[in-house]
Motif scaffolding. Structure first.
Motif, PDB file in Angstrom:
ATOM      1  N   GLY A 246      27.589   6.756   5.669  1.00  0.00           N
ATOM      2  CA  GLY A 246      29.018   6.999   5.758  1.00  0.00           C
ATOM      3  C   GLY A 246      29.570   7.734   4.563  1.00  0.00           C
ATOM      4  O   GLY A 246      28.856   8.509   3.898  1.00  0.00           O
ATOM      5  N   SER A 247      30.824   7.489   4.278  1.00  0.00           N
ATOM      6  CA  SER A 247      31.577   8.230   3.269  1.00  0.00           C
ATOM      7  C   SER A 247      30.946   8.133   1.889  1.00  0.00           C
ATOM      8  O   SER A 247      30.250   7.161   1.567  1.00  0.00           O
ATOM      9  N   PHE A 248      31.215   9.174   1.092  1.00  0.00           N
ATOM     10  CA  PHE A 248      30.802   9.241  -0.306  1.00  0.00           C
ATOM     11  C   PHE A 248      29.288   9.116  -0.477  1.00  0.00           C
ATOM     12  O   PHE A 248      28.796   8.473  -1.399  1.00  0.00           O
ATOM     13  N   GLY A 249      28.562   9.717   0.448  1.00  0.00           N
ATOM     14  CA  GLY A 249      27.116   9.743   0.341  1.00  0.00           C
ATOM     15  C   GLY A 249      26.442   8.407   0.506  1.00  0.00           C
ATOM     16  O   GLY A 249      25.321   8.202   0.016  1.00  0.00           O
ATOM     17  N   HIS A 250      27.088   7.494   1.208  1.00  0.00           N
ATOM     18  CA  HIS A 250      26.518   6.155   1.367  1.00  0.00           C
ATOM     19  C   HIS A 250      25.375   6.171   2.380  1.00  0.00           C
ATOM     20  O   HIS A 250      25.518   6.661   3.497  1.00  0.00           O
ATOM     21  N   ALA A 251      24.240   5.643   1.988  1.00  0.00           N
ATOM     22  CA  ALA A 251      23.089   5.464   2.872  1.00  0.00           C
ATOM     23  C   ALA A 251      22.470   4.108   2.565  1.00  0.00           C
ATOM     24  O   ALA A 251      22.262   3.768   1.395  1.00  0.00           O
ATOM     25  N   GLN A 252      22.187   3.345   3.600  1.00  0.00           N
ATOM     26  CA  GLN A 252      21.711   1.977   3.391  1.00  0.00           C
ATOM     27  C   GLN A 252      20.701   1.615   4.463  1.00  0.00           C
ATOM     28  O   GLN A 252      20.885   1.903   5.641  1.00  0.00           O
ATOM     29  N   GLY A 253      19.621   0.987   4.051  1.00  0.00           N
ATOM     30  CA  GLY A 253      18.627   0.483   4.973  1.00  0.00           C
ATOM     31  C   GLY A 253      18.215  -0.918   4.575  1.00  0.00           C
ATOM     32  O   GLY A 253      18.095  -1.224   3.386  1.00  0.00           O
ATOM     33  N   SER A 254      18.031  -1.772   5.555  1.00  0.00           N
ATOM     34  CA  SER A 254      17.617  -3.144   5.263  1.00  0.00           C
ATOM     35  C   SER A 254      16.692  -3.642   6.350  1.00  0.00           C
ATOM     36  O   SER A 254      16.741  -3.188   7.499  1.00  0.00           O
ATOM     37  N   VAL A 255      15.834  -4.568   5.976  1.00  0.00           N
ATOM     38  CA  VAL A 255      14.919  -5.186   6.920  1.00  0.00           C
ATOM     39  C   VAL A 255      14.761  -6.648   6.558  1.00  0.00           C
ATOM     40  O   VAL A 255      14.742  -7.010   5.372  1.00  0.00           O
ATOM     41  N   ALA A 256      14.707  -7.492   7.557  1.00  0.00           N
ATOM     42  CA  ALA A 256      14.435  -8.920   7.362  1.00  0.00           C
ATOM     43  C   ALA A 256      13.452  -9.354   8.431  1.00  0.00           C
ATOM     44  O   ALA A 256      13.546  -8.946   9.591  1.00  0.00           O
ATOM     45  N   ALA A 257      12.482 -10.169   8.041  1.00  0.00           N
ATOM     46  CA  ALA A 257      11.468 -10.636   8.979  1.00  0.00           C
ATOM     47  C   ALA A 257      11.125 -12.079   8.657  1.00  0.00           C
ATOM     48  O   ALA A 257      10.940 -12.444   7.495  1.00  0.00           O
ATOM     49  N   GLY A 258      11.061 -12.888   9.697  1.00  0.00           N
ATOM     50  CA  GLY A 258      10.702 -14.281   9.526  1.00  0.00           C
ATOM     51  C   GLY A 258       9.720 -14.716  10.580  1.00  0.00           C
ATOM     52  O   GLY A 258       9.732 -14.215  11.714  1.00  0.00           O
ATOM     53  N   ALA A 259       8.850 -15.634  10.231  1.00  0.00           N
ATOM     54  CA  ALA A 259       7.834 -16.103  11.174  1.00  0.00           C
ATOM     55  C   ALA A 259       7.477 -17.538  10.852  1.00  0.00           C
ATOM     56  O   ALA A 259       7.587 -17.985   9.710  1.00  0.00           O
ATOM     57  N   ARG A 260       7.043 -18.235  11.889  1.00  0.00           N
ATOM     58  CA  ARG A 260       6.584 -19.616  11.723  1.00  0.00           C
ATOM     59  C   ARG A 260       5.304 -19.798  12.509  1.00  0.00           C
ATOM     60  O   ARG A 260       5.184 -19.351  13.645  1.00  0.00           O
ATOM     61  N   SER A 261       4.335 -20.478  11.880  1.00  0.00           N
ATOM     62  CA  SER A 261       3.084 -20.810  12.547  1.00  0.00           C
ATOM     63  C   SER A 261       2.721 -22.238  12.166  1.00  0.00           C
ATOM     64  O   SER A 261       2.348 -22.512  11.017  1.00  0.00           O
ATOM     65  N   GLY A 262       2.915 -23.141  13.096  1.00  0.00           N
ATOM     66  CA  GLY A 262       2.648 -24.544  12.809  1.00  0.00           C
ATOM     67  C   GLY A 262       3.575 -25.067  11.727  1.00  0.00           C
ATOM     68  O   GLY A 262       4.802 -24.982  11.833  1.00  0.00           O
ATOM     69  N   ASN A 263       2.979 -25.613  10.672  1.00  0.00           N
ATOM     70  CA  ASN A 263       3.765 -26.168   9.571  1.00  0.00           C
ATOM     71  C   ASN A 263       4.171 -25.125   8.538  1.00  0.00           C
ATOM     72  O   ASN A 263       4.845 -25.464   7.563  1.00  0.00           O
TER      73      ASN A 263
END
Length: 876
Positions: A246-263
């Protein structure tokens, strides 16, 4: 490289997830209508659960609502397209998935919000996703009545959170009045108790609580405490990718990852943000990540996590109003930059020893490195004792370089420079290492047959800091930019600009207890307290290798000292259920703040220091003690048959500080010192409500904060037009020095008395939602006008709008416009030296007299103009 490798190594754990799903946020799915509680039950005060409305029969069979399962498929909408209620946005009802609040920084100490005897404000990951703000302070500004933002540094990633007139700020020199915890770890930095909000990835936060006075939260909890809970592999599974521009040269990237296996569970989140800023020289590059590996079994749960950040921020600070009238982008003295690098490892866990006894604890190690550069006006003059030499301010304070040679006027003239063309580049460096541990036990055995929770705990925090500062002589270019000489000149005299180097240690010990007893079904009583001990040691040192210096040996040798502070702070409070869904609360609590190493090292008015360097001799300061009364009501009307719901809160607070510490300006430009200024008072009213229907939801928050001095003072404020030299101490011989009279009842600068927030969200269709918010604040006095003699910085109101559309169950596109009507207002204000600014303007090719001569000498930090952003979020 360290950031990238840590991010990649944990990200692969996301493949353990076997059930892809969407974790819902604002606009992601149609909301349900919660079932009304049974007549005998107290309607829950917590977040409205986001799941499909049950049939009446199912609702009767259900004894308790299940927690939202992030791995479940999106619920089917009812026959008519309903409105998804946005996350709760009032104190005491905010949007976390739990209706409890921690009585201490550690988990395991939860009590129902209905039994917490003080105000509670909340924000959730859903709030963060909805408002899409730059940082935690901006989210809390929308969701908590008493919160407003200030901005002394001029960058969205370095703003100050102010709650009830108390600050939590990344700015060295700002008096910190809130204790901040991340997963039970106190994250106020060792040297000045600052809080770097830009270190926390927004997509890694599960929820935030801001609490009224509770001494169990330790040092600095004068105005309250903030607890931040992070996501993990047990409360989030799947992958979430978000990109926006967006404005004023704004660039943003994000990633989130979650996992569960048993305990076992794992979670990783990272964000990268690039922003050019709307002002000159105000770029930001934010790189931050959080990772967690956890294991849980029968009665036990442990988590090892890491937080990392490597950020660069262009700090542009306040500028004269005359310059901003020419162009809203203009800045006043550059460079102003901050480089922050932080890594924190922590281990936390809990063990259920018996059916009623739970032990929990946390241990951490934190590394923090900061480099700050600040271009300033140099009030240099020709020496009267030797006209060949350069002097600093007074005509007999000779400037000497790193080789102990005088700076010659002739050498400057050979480069076409005069003393009035000069500036300084002031640099500070901080290398900190801190670690600590906290342990507590919580026992829930009934007391005399009455439900009871007793907790007892202890904490220890240690910090080591290497801190240095020096000043380089420079000269002004256009746009008030200070440039170095080809052969750098580092000033060693006079004392105001001599190099500083300091090694500090701090040891904080706390022992606390708290007990909550349900005396009747309606009445709960809480008693508690905490004993705090603080030892702060200061030692003068030479600059260490690696500091950005030229081998200069610090000349100030009056910094070494040891300081000890200790105090027991009590608390008593009660809650009473007046009717189903209506709770009365009240409490009295005390808290204390020990002076920081930064303040102790800058408490001598005869040796003022740069706000970013602090370091001079250390006359003792007294610790600050707060005394807080709270009284309020919390209301929650459960869902009716048509799906509507009303939640509200109303509260009073009164906090009196004894021996409060304030910053006082020196007659030296850009310098000051710290002083105990007697007693201060912060009192007020907080009101909030949220009402929701099936098609729309609205909220409104209001706070009145009256922050005043209770003790008369005469303090220095040389640039205040009302300052009078005759008021100053007779020992102040500088005829240009000025002082102001502060009387009991004068308002503390920088605290707007009125703050109002409201918002509306509407579902146009089951896929498309639109919404908007308004944030408004009244006028405030300029810093340096503690006597309230000058006109105030005007109030403001800004409107933001947003929209989101769910293309599929897994893909959402969104957009928002901040400051829709392009309101021009300031978030911070102080005064400047008109004569010095005029000289700097002339040196840069401007007509300084036309700009500043005879004009008001006020500076403000301008708020961002209208800005638009758009993005796409993918979840599976």
């Amino acid at each position: 490289m360290r950031f990238a490798s840590a991010f990649a190594s944990v990200l692969c754990l996301a493949c353990l997830s076997s059930a892809p799903a969407i974790a819902q946020d604002a606009g992601a799915a149609a909301p349900p209508t919660p079932a009304p509680p049974a007549a005998s039950e107290l309607p829950p005060v917590e977040v409205i659960q986001k799941k499909a409305a049950p049939t009446p029969k199912a609702a009767q069979k259900k004894s308790a609502p299940k927690k939202k399962q992030v791995a479940a498929p999106a619920p089917q909408p009812p026959p008519v397209a309903p409105v998804q209620a946005p996350p709760s946005t009032i104190a005491g009802t905010g949007g976390m998935d739990s209706g409890t609040v921690n009585m201490s920084p550690l988990s395991g100490s939860e009590v129902p919000i209905s039994q917490y005897p003080a105000a509670v404000g909340r924000a959730s990951q859903d709030d963060i996703a909805k408002f899409k703000d730059a940082s935690v302070p901006e989210v809390l500004q929308n969701t908590v009545p008493g919160v407003i933002l200030s901005d002394a540094q001029g960058n969205a990633y370095q703003r100050t959170l102010q709650y009830r007139g108390f600050d939590s700020s990344p700015l060295n020199g700002d008096a910190q009045g809130l204790a901040v915890y991340q997963n039970g770890v106190r994250i106020n930095e060792s040297f000045g108790d600052i809080v770097n909000w830009d270190f926390l990835p927004d997509n890694a936060i599960a929820g935030i609580s801001i609490l009224g006075a509770n001494p169990v939260y330790g040092l600095n909890a004068l105005g309250g405490a903030i607890g931040i809970t992070m996501r993990d592999g047990f409360n989030f599974q799947g992958v979430e990718i978000d990109g926006r521009a967006g404005s004023f040269g704004h660039a943003q990237g994000s990633v989130a990852a979650g996992a569960r296996s048993g305990n076992w569970g794992a979670f990783i989140a990272g964000e990268y943000i690039q922003d050019d800023g709307f002002r000159d020289f105000s770029p930001a590059e934010i790189k931050r990540m959080y990772g967690d590996i956890g294991v849980k079994g029968d009665g036990a749960e442990f988590h090892l996590n890491i937080t990392q950040a490597n950020n660069f921020v262009g700090v542009t600070a306040a500028a004269p109003e005359q310059l901003l009238d020419l162009n809203w982008r203009n800045t006043f003295t550059s460079p102003q930059t901050t480089d922050n690098d932080m890594t924190m490892l922590s281990l936390n866990g809990s063990v259920k020893a018996t059916d009623t006894l739970t032990f929990s604890g946390v241990a951490y190690h934190r590394w923090f490195k900061q480099r700050h550069a600040d271009g300033n006006i140099a009030e240099a003059v020709q020496c009267s004792t030797d006209p060949n030499n350069l002097c600093w301010e007074e005509e007999d304070e000779e400037v000497r370089d790193q080789n102990d040679n005088p700076v010659l006027i002739a050498d400057l003239a050979a480069q076409g420079l005069a003393p009035e063309d000069l500036g300084s580049i002031d640099r500070t460096s901080q290398d900190a290492r801190s670690w600590g541990v906290a342990l507590q036990g919580v026992e829930r055995t009934p007391l005399f047959g009455l439900p009871n929770q007793f907790l007892m705990g202890a904490s220890y925090d240690h910090g080591d800091v290497k801190y240095g500062a020096n000043s380089e002589l420079g000269y002004f270019l256009p746009k008030f930019v200070v440039s170095s000489f080809d052969d750098p000149i580092y000033m060693t005299e006079p004392d105001d600009v001599s190099p500083r180097a300091l090694a500090t240690t701090n040891d904080y010990v706390g022992i606390y207890v708290s007990n909550t007893t349900e005396l009747t079904k309606e009445l709960a009583l809480t008693l508690g307290g905490r004993w705090n001990y603080a030892h702060i040691g200061l030692k003068n040192e030479a600059f260490e290798p690696g500091f950005e210096d030229d081998g200069v040996t610090p000349l100030v040798d009056s910094l070494t000292g040891d300081h000890e502070f200790y105090r027991f702070n009590p608390m008593i409070g009660a809650t009473y259920q007046l009717a189903p869904g209506l709770t009365l609360y009240g409490s009295y609590a005390e808290a204390n703040r020990a002076p920081t190493a930064a303040e102790l090292a800058c408490a001598d008015p005869d040796q003022p220091c740069l706000i970013e360097s602090f370091l001079t001799a250390d006359p003792p300061l007294q610790q600050v003690v707060s005394h807080t009364f709270e009284l309020g009501l919390r209301g929650n009307l459960a869902a009716w048959q048509d799906g509507s719901r009303l939640q509200w809160t109303a509260g009073l607070f009164r906090t009196e500080n004894t021996d409060d510490i304030i910053t006082i300006a020196s007659e030296s430009n850009g310098r000051g010192y710290f002083k105990n200024a007697g007693d201060t008072l912060r009192q007020g009213v907080e009101l909030g409500m949220i009402y929701q229907q099936r098609w729309w939801s609205t909220y409104a928050n209001y706070a009145f904060v009256d922050a005043t001095f209770l003790t008369a003072n005469i303090i220095g404020s040389p640039d205040n037009p009302s300052a009078d030299h005759a008021l100053c101490d007779p020992s102040v011989t500088d005829p240009e020095a000025g002082c102001i009279q502060v009387n009991p009842g004068d308002t503390i600068p920088g605290v707007p008395r009125h703050r109002f927030k409201a918002g509306l969200d509407v579902w146009v269709t089951k896929e498309w939602t639109v919404g908007g918010d308004v944030v408004a604040a009244s006028s405030q006095y300029f810093f340096g006008d503690e006597g309230n003699d000058q006109p105030q910085l005007g109030g403001y109101a800004k409107v933001d709008i947003r929209t989101a559309y769910n293309v599929t169950e897994n893909i959402q596109i969104y957009g928002m416009v901040d400051n829709l009507f392009d309101s021009r207002y300031g978030l911070f204000g102080n005064f400047f030296n008109s004569e010095a600014a005029e000289n700097a303007a002339n040196a840069g090719g401007l007509d300084g007299a036309a700009l500043f001569d005879g004009q008001p000498n006020r500076t403000i930090t301008p708020a961002p103009p209208v800005a638009a952003y758009g993005g796409i979020k993918v979840r599976y």
